[in-house]
Scaffold this motif. Structure first.
Motif, short mmCIF file in Angstrom:
data_model
loop_
_atom_site.label_atom_id
_atom_site.label_comp_id
_atom_site.label_asym_id
_atom_site.label_seq_id
_atom_site.Cartn_x
_atom_site.Cartn_y
_atom_site.Cartn_z
N GLY A 133 0.91 -1.21 0.13
CA GLY A 133 -0.10 -0.04 -0.12
C GLY A 133 0.91 1.12 0.01
N GLY A 134 2.07 1.27 -0.02
CA GLY A 134 2.86 2.43 0.24
C GLY A 134 2.77 2.98 -1.40
N GLY A 135 3.44 4.27 -1.38
CA GLY A 135 3.16 5.04 -2.66
C GLY A 135 3.79 6.43 -2.43
N SER A 136 3.55 7.37 -3.33
CA SER A 136 4.11 8.66 -3.25
C SER A 136 2.79 9.49 -3.09
CB SER A 136 4.97 8.92 -4.52
OG SER A 136 6.18 8.36 -4.29
N VAL A 137 2.80 10.37 -2.29
CA VAL A 137 1.61 11.30 -2.23
C VAL A 137 2.07 12.66 -1.80
CG1 VAL A 137 0.03 9.82 -1.57
CG2 VAL A 137 1.35 10.89 0.37
N GLN A 138 1.53 13.84 -2.17
CA GLN A 138 1.70 15.19 -1.71
C GLN A 138 1.38 15.50 -0.26
OE1 GLN A 138 -0.31 17.64 -4.44
NE2 GLN A 138 1.38 17.42 -6.13
N PRO A 139 2.12 16.26 0.53
CA PRO A 139 1.59 16.64 1.74
C PRO A 139 0.08 17.06 1.78
CG PRO A 139 3.65 17.99 1.38
CD PRO A 139 3.10 17.27 -0.08
N GLY A 140 -0.42 16.58 2.86
CA GLY A 140 -2.06 16.41 3.23
C GLY A 140 -2.60 15.33 2.53
N GLY A 141 -2.13 14.51 1.72
CA GLY A 141 -2.79 13.50 1.16
C GLY A 141 -2.78 12.19 2.14
N SER A 142 -3.37 11.11 1.53
CA SER A 142 -3.85 9.94 2.24
C SER A 142 -3.16 8.63 1.64
CB SER A 142 -5.04 9.72 2.64
OG SER A 142 -5.65 10.87 3.16
N LEU A 143 -2.77 7.54 2.38
CA LEU A 143 -2.56 6.44 2.13
C LEU A 143 -3.11 5.43 2.98
CD1 LEU A 143 1.22 6.32 0.77
CD2 LEU A 143 -0.95 6.11 -0.52
N ARG A 144 -3.51 4.27 2.47
CA ARG A 144 -3.84 3.21 3.45
C ARG A 144 -2.82 1.83 3.15
NH1 ARG A 144 -9.23 -0.64 4.16
NH2 ARG A 144 -8.59 -1.70 2.19
N LEU A 145 -2.28 1.74 4.29
CA LEU A 145 -1.23 0.36 4.20
C LEU A 145 -2.06 -0.87 4.84
CD1 LEU A 145 2.12 2.09 5.80
CD2 LEU A 145 1.27 2.28 3.54
N ASN B 179 -3.78 13.37 6.37
CA ASN B 179 -2.87 14.64 6.60
C ASN B 179 -1.38 14.22 6.37
OD1 ASN B 179 -2.56 17.30 6.90
ND2 ASN B 179 -2.96 16.97 8.98
N LEU B 180 -0.86 13.44 5.67
CA LEU B 180 0.48 13.00 5.38
C LEU B 180 1.47 14.39 5.53
CD1 LEU B 180 0.10 9.92 3.61
CD2 LEU B 180 1.32 10.03 5.76
N LYS B 181 2.43 14.09 6.14
CA LYS B 181 3.56 15.41 6.11
C LYS B 181 4.91 14.88 5.60
CE LYS B 181 1.51 16.85 10.36
NZ LYS B 181 1.86 17.31 11.86
N PRO B 182 5.68 15.31 5.25
CA PRO B 182 6.79 15.14 4.64
C PRO B 182 7.44 14.21 5.62
CG PRO B 182 6.63 17.50 4.04
CD PRO B 182 5.55 16.83 4.99
N GLU B 183 7.51 14.50 6.92
CA GLU B 183 8.26 13.72 7.75
C GLU B 183 7.77 12.39 8.12
OE1 GLU B 183 7.13 16.94 8.14
OE2 GLU B 183 6.25 17.25 10.27
N ASP B 184 6.92 12.03 7.58
CA ASP B 184 6.11 10.63 7.45
C ASP B 184 6.90 10.08 6.35
OD1 ASP B 184 2.97 12.45 8.07
OD2 ASP B 184 4.31 11.47 9.36
N THR B 185 7.70 10.52 5.66
CA THR B 185 8.35 9.60 4.50
C THR B 185 9.15 8.60 5.40
OG1 THR B 185 8.54 11.44 3.05
CG2 THR B 185 10.12 9.58 2.83
N ALA B 186 9.12 7.27 4.93
CA ALA B 186 9.97 6.14 5.55
C ALA B 186 9.35 5.00 4.89
CB ALA B 186 9.59 6.23 6.88
N ALA B 187 10.39 3.93 5.16
CA ALA B 187 9.69 2.44 4.81
C ALA B 187 8.98 2.02 6.02
CB ALA B 187 10.94 1.47 4.61
N TYR B 188 7.67 1.54 5.82
CA TYR B 188 7.03 1.20 6.81
C TYR B 188 6.83 -0.41 6.98
CZ TYR B 188 5.12 5.90 7.65
OH TYR B 188 4.93 7.06 7.80
N THR C 171 6.25 7.87 0.63
CA THR C 171 7.11 9.29 0.23
C THR C 171 6.11 10.29 0.01
OG1 THR C 171 8.62 7.93 -1.20
CG2 THR C 171 8.73 10.11 -1.39
N VAL C 172 6.43 11.39 0.97
CA VAL C 172 5.40 12.35 1.09
C VAL C 172 6.32 13.61 0.80
CG1 VAL C 172 3.68 13.77 2.31
CG2 VAL C 172 4.45 11.54 2.87
N SER C 173 6.02 14.47 -0.53
CA SER C 173 6.61 15.36 -1.14
C SER C 173 5.84 16.20 -2.02
CB SER C 173 7.89 14.77 -2.04
OG SER C 173 8.65 15.72 -2.41
N SER C 174 6.09 17.48 -2.23
CA SER C 174 5.55 18.24 -3.28
C SER C 174 6.10 18.37 -4.45
CB SER C 174 5.22 19.47 -2.40
OG SER C 174 6.32 20.23 -2.04
#
Length: 122
Positions: free
Chosen positions: A8-20, A85-94, A119-122
């Motif tokens: 379920g990982g992926g790349s999103v912009q800040p403020g976005g959502s993902l479900r693992l 509400n993902l933030k850039p600091e949430d970027t990691a391997a989960y 990955t959370v990045s604009s």
């Protein structure tokens, strides 16, 4: 074979959502706790959240409280981590992992899934 499969990982912009997702096999889901950890590049392993599958008690690190939601589906033997509400600091391997009960300490977890990259990045 006892195993966990994270996805379920992926790349999103800040403020976005993902479900693992963390699919479990080879053991009785209800008897354990499932935790999520993350590891950012160059940093140590950080506990994120845990759900005790016997009573569905949930626990969160302060850094994700109010933004992440952990849950479990007994019929599918799968645990989920909804991340909003993902933030850039949430970027990691989960990583998801299994423990005998609630714990924030990685050594208490004896079965680990492979990592899924967020990955959370604009």
């Amino acid at each position: 074979e006892v195993q966990l499969q994270a996805s379920g990982g992926g790349s999103v912009q800040p403020g976005g959502s993902l479900r693992l997702s963390c699919a479990a096999s080879g053991f009785r889901f209800n008897d354990y706790a499932i935790g999520w950890f993350r590891q950012a590049p160059g940093k140590g392993r950080e506990w994120v959240s845990c759900i005790s599958m016997s009573d569905e008690s949930t626990y969160y690190a302060d850094s994700v409280k109010g933004r992440f939601t952990i849950s479990g589906d007994y019929a599918k033997n799968t645990a989920y981590l909804q991340m909003d509400n993902l933030k850039p600091e949430d970027t990691a391997a989960y990583y998801c992992a299994r423990a005998n009960g609630y714990s924030t300490y990685w050594r208490d977890y004896n079965v680990w899934g492979q990592g899924t990259l967020v990955t959370v990045s604009s």
